[in-house]
Enzyme design. Structure first.
Site, short mmCIF file in Angstrom:
data_model
loop_
_atom_site.label_atom_id
_atom_site.label_comp_id
_atom_site.label_asym_id
_atom_site.label_seq_id
_atom_site.Cartn_x
_atom_site.Cartn_y
_atom_site.Cartn_z
N GLU A 68 0.88 -1.18 0.00
CA GLU A 68 0.00 0.00 0.00
C GLU A 68 0.90 1.22 0.00
O GLU A 68 1.69 1.41 0.92
CB GLU A 68 -0.91 -0.03 1.23
CG GLU A 68 -1.99 -1.09 1.13
CD GLU A 68 -2.85 -0.94 -0.11
OE1 GLU A 68 -3.29 0.19 -0.40
OE2 GLU A 68 -3.05 -1.93 -0.82
N CYS A 123 -2.04 9.24 3.46
CA CYS A 123 -1.97 8.87 2.04
C CYS A 123 -3.24 9.29 1.34
O CYS A 123 -3.27 9.48 0.13
CB CYS A 123 -1.74 7.38 1.92
SG CYS A 123 -2.97 6.42 2.78
N1 LIG Z 1 -1.83 3.35 0.80
C1 LIG Z 1 -1.89 3.31 2.11
O1 LIG Z 1 -2.73 2.62 2.70
C2 LIG Z 1 -0.92 4.11 2.92
C3 LIG Z 1 -1.14 4.27 4.28
C4 LIG Z 1 -0.23 5.02 5.04
C5 LIG Z 1 0.87 5.59 4.44
N2 LIG Z 1 1.04 5.45 3.10
C6 LIG Z 1 2.19 6.08 2.44
O2 LIG Z 1 3.34 5.96 3.27
C7 LIG Z 1 4.22 7.05 3.07
C8 LIG Z 1 4.59 7.65 4.40
O3 LIG Z 1 5.10 6.68 5.24
P1 LIG Z 1 6.66 6.49 5.51
O4 LIG Z 1 7.36 7.80 5.41
O5 LIG Z 1 6.78 5.69 6.75
O6 LIG Z 1 7.09 5.61 4.24
P2 LIG Z 1 8.51 4.94 3.94
O7 LIG Z 1 8.36 4.23 2.64
O8 LIG Z 1 9.62 5.89 4.10
O9 LIG Z 1 8.66 3.88 5.12
C9 LIG Z 1 7.71 2.86 5.33
C10 LIG Z 1 8.40 1.70 6.02
O10 LIG Z 1 9.35 1.14 5.13
C11 LIG Z 1 10.59 0.99 5.81
N3 LIG Z 1 11.68 0.96 4.82
C12 LIG Z 1 12.40 2.00 4.35
N4 LIG Z 1 13.32 1.54 3.45
C13 LIG Z 1 13.14 0.21 3.36
C14 LIG Z 1 13.76 -0.83 2.60
N5 LIG Z 1 14.75 -0.59 1.76
N6 LIG Z 1 13.32 -2.10 2.75
C15 LIG Z 1 12.31 -2.37 3.58
N7 LIG Z 1 11.68 -1.44 4.34
C16 LIG Z 1 12.09 -0.17 4.23
C17 LIG Z 1 10.60 2.15 6.78
O11 LIG Z 1 11.54 1.94 7.79
C18 LIG Z 1 9.17 2.11 7.28
O12 LIG Z 1 9.01 1.11 8.26
C19 LIG Z 1 3.46 8.02 2.18
O13 LIG Z 1 3.92 7.88 0.87
C20 LIG Z 1 2.02 7.56 2.32
O14 LIG Z 1 1.20 7.91 1.23
C21 LIG Z 1 0.20 4.71 2.34
N1 LIG Z 2 -7.17 4.99 5.88
C1 LIG Z 2 -6.85 6.39 6.07
C2 LIG Z 2 -5.58 6.76 5.39
C3 LIG Z 2 -4.41 5.86 5.64
C4 LIG Z 2 -3.17 6.41 5.03
O1 LIG Z 2 -2.47 7.25 5.45
C5 LIG Z 2 -7.96 7.26 5.52
O2 LIG Z 2 -8.90 6.75 4.93
O3 LIG Z 2 -7.87 8.46 5.69
#
Ligand SMILES: NC(=O)c1ccc[n+]([C@@H]2O[C@H](COP(=O)([O-])OP(=O)(O)OC[C@H]3O[C@@H](n4cnc5c(N)ncnc54)[C@H](O)[C@@H]3O)[C@@H](O)[C@H]2O)c1
Ligand SMILES: N[C@@H](CCC=O)C(=O)O
Length: 515
Positions: free
Chosen positions: A286, A320
């Site tokens: 995600e 997100c």
């Molecule tokens: N689509 C969704 O449901 C959803 C929900 C929440 C957040 N997000 C997205 O997450 C991002 C923000 O979160 P973030 O800053 O924690 O993201 P990030 O990608 O920087 O980190 C996410 C996780 O990945 C780990 N990570 C980093 N490098 C890695 C590697 N090489 N291998 C494995 N793991 C690694 C980090 O330590 C952390 O635990 C935004 O882009 C947001 O849109 C998406």
């Molecule tokens: N599930 C949350 C978003 C999660 C991601 O950051 C929403 O619907 O706002």
């Protein structure tokens, strides 16, 4: 027999007793600030010299916890424990696994405001956002427990007279759970418990900015009766521990939530079959979003402005699902923009510990720097209408920011900023607005504010996002009500909180007995 699932209600902080209870939660958390948290592998507490220091983003001087940090050797140890534990856990009764989730949900519910208070301190969430995060963590456990009870006997298939056919679901193996910091409780707990209730064992690597809430959650799982070794807590560097475990031949699946860049990297690495590996790894990813609210000319314009502001600036735009693009049909553009600017200028910015704060800090220095760079880009690409200022002296505070008259292909309209910045863009008509909304590589959430039924139907067919909302904002999906996940570069559309989510953590087995 469990009662029917209903989502956890949100707390009404205008009720004095609830306000006092939340303040008591903050006090409780203050009593254990700065504590040490070890790794937990097979139930064993392991303290390392190398630490992750978790700090309060609203007050950099305040240490939330000192968390031991896994390296490759410890990640390997955790893998071996999880692999061995899988041989017993895979045979555990689904009912028992569900009961552990129900008990864990009850424990969190009893200490709800304490958990929310950790989120205030560690993630900088204002009260309402912290309360929603904790409620969602409870929801995931209640919902996935019930889903497992529905799936435990598999699905019916036909049998001929001389045979007995069965179609059942079995777990996959060891899963690596890599969670983000922005819903550090709900998403971390949801990803972990979905895997575990499906019969898998896991290695949990939480985000490095929010490891304390995850450590507290492991304590809850233990209290709820989860056997040692089923969930192994291994905070550590994404690059070091993350890559090692993603590449590991015994990793059966990876459940990741985070940025597009890291998601793509994981997906690519997981596709490679390494020596000793006897399966293709499954990836649940995600990722990010560039989410749009479209406002039609026939619409409730006050609702439009309120929805844009709430979706853009709730938790400082660090969702997100956050609205980072407001696409408004020309005739009503000026009116909606003016009202949104007025609402934005009245938002209280400050410490999330104050009940009235709407916009708290962003998560850390690198987020602060990145968002402020986008503010500078915005000054070239649009008209600054509100905000535009940041202050990182004590914590990482950025004023809610609106840019007007941004072109549809501008960087502000294309790149995920993940902060309190929204771009307004004028569309010629409704069809043009939907074209602009679709003009990104992402496809996570979107909303349309309109009273025109034909336009609702057009958007339902043509607005290509995983979660589309009408006449409301684009954040705040509820487990079991609005399963959540996106298209295109927003991920694998694995709908968290949906009826088919657990299946991603299982494989189907057909058995056919000749009678
Ligand atoms: N689509 C969704 O449901 C959803 C929900 C929440 C957040 N997000 C997205 O997450 C991002 C923000 O979160 P973030 O800053 O924690 O993201 P990030 O990608 O920087 O980190 C996410 C996780 O990945 C780990 N990570 C980093 N490098 C890695 C590697 N090489 N291998 C494995 N793991 C690694 C980090 O330590 C952390 O635990 C935004 O882009 C947001 O849109 C998406
Ligand atoms: N599930 C949350 C978003 C999660 C991601 O950051 C929403 O619907 O706002």
């Amino acid at each position: 027999m469990t009662v029917a699932y209903k989502h956890e209600p949100f707390t009404d902080f205008t009720v004095e007793v609830d306000k006092l209870a939340f303040e008591a939660g903050l006090k409780k958390v203050e009593s254990y600030l700065g504590q040490e948290y070890p790794l937990i592998i097979g139930g064993e507490r392991i303290t390392t010299d190398d630490k992750i220091i978790s700090i309060n983003p609203a007050n950099k001087a305040e240490v939330i916890g000192r968390v031991s940090k896994a390296n490759r050797d410890l990640a390997e140890k955790a893998m071996q424990v999880a692999d061995a534990t899988f041989q017993t856990w895979r045979k555990s009764k689904p009912e028992m696994r569900a009961d552990i989730l129900f008990r864990a949900a009850a424990i969190v519910r009893r200490r709800k405001h304490e958990f929310s208070a950790i989120l205030v301190k560690e993630a900088g969430k204002p009260w309402k956002e912290a309360d929603a995060d904790t409620a969602e963590a409870i929801d995931f456990m209640e919902y996935y427990g019930r889903q497992m009870l529905k799936l435990k006997d598999g699905m019916p298939v036909e049998s001929r007279a001389i045979e007995y056919n069965r179609f059942s679901y079995i777990p996959l193996g060891v899963g690596v759970i890599i969670s983000p910091w922005n819903f550090p409780f709900a998403i971390m707990a949801g990803m972990t418990t979905a895997a575990v209730v499906s019969g898998n064992t896991v290695l949990l690597k939480p985000a490095s900015t929010t490891p304390v809430i995850a450590a507290k959650f492991i304590e809850v799982l233990e209290e709820a009766g989860l056997p040692a070794g089923v969930v192994n807590y291994i905070p550590g560097s994404g690059a070091e521990v993350g890559d090692y475990l993603v590449d590991h031949p015994r990793t059966r699946f990876i459940s990741f939530t985070g940025s597009k860049e890291v998601g793509i990297r994981i997906n690519e690495r997981a596709a490679k079959v390494n020596p000793g590996q006897i399966w293709l790894k499954r990836v649940i990813a995600e990722m990010g979003g560039k989410d749009t609210i479209v406002v039609d000319r026939e619409a409730d314009l006050e609702l439009a402005a309120q929805s844009i502001v709430a979706s853009a600036f709730g938790f400082s735009g660090q969702k997100c699902s956050a609205c980072s693009r407001a696409v408004i049909v020309g005739d009503v553009y000026d009116q909606v923009l003016a009202r949104a600017v007025e609402l934005t200028k009245s938002l209280p910015v400050g410490s999330p510990e104050e009940q009235g704060t709407y916009t708290g800090p962003v998560i850390d220095q690198s987020a602060f720097n990145k968002i402020m760079e986008y503010v500078e880009i915005g000054k070239q690409e649009g008209r600054l209408m509100a905000g535009g200022e940041g202050d990182d002296a004590k914590g990482y505070f950025i004023q809610p920011t609106i840019f007007a008259d941004v072109a549809e292909d501008a960087r502000l309209m294309q790149e995920e900023i993940f902060g309190p910045v929204v771009a307004f863009c004028k569309a010629r008509n409704f069809d043009h607005a939907i074209d602009i909304a679709n003009n990104t590589e992402y496809g996570l959430t979107g909303a349309v504010i309109t009273n025109n039924r034909a336009h609702i139907e057009k958007a339902r067919e043509d607005f290509h996002v995983g979660n589309l909302y009408f006449n409301r904002g684009c954040t705040g999906a509820i487990v079991g009500y609005q399963p959540f996940g996106g298209f295109n570069m927003s991920g694998t559309d694995s709908k968290a909180g949906g009826p088919d989510y657990l299946l991603l953590h299982m494989q189907a087995k057909t058995t056919s007995e000749t009678l």
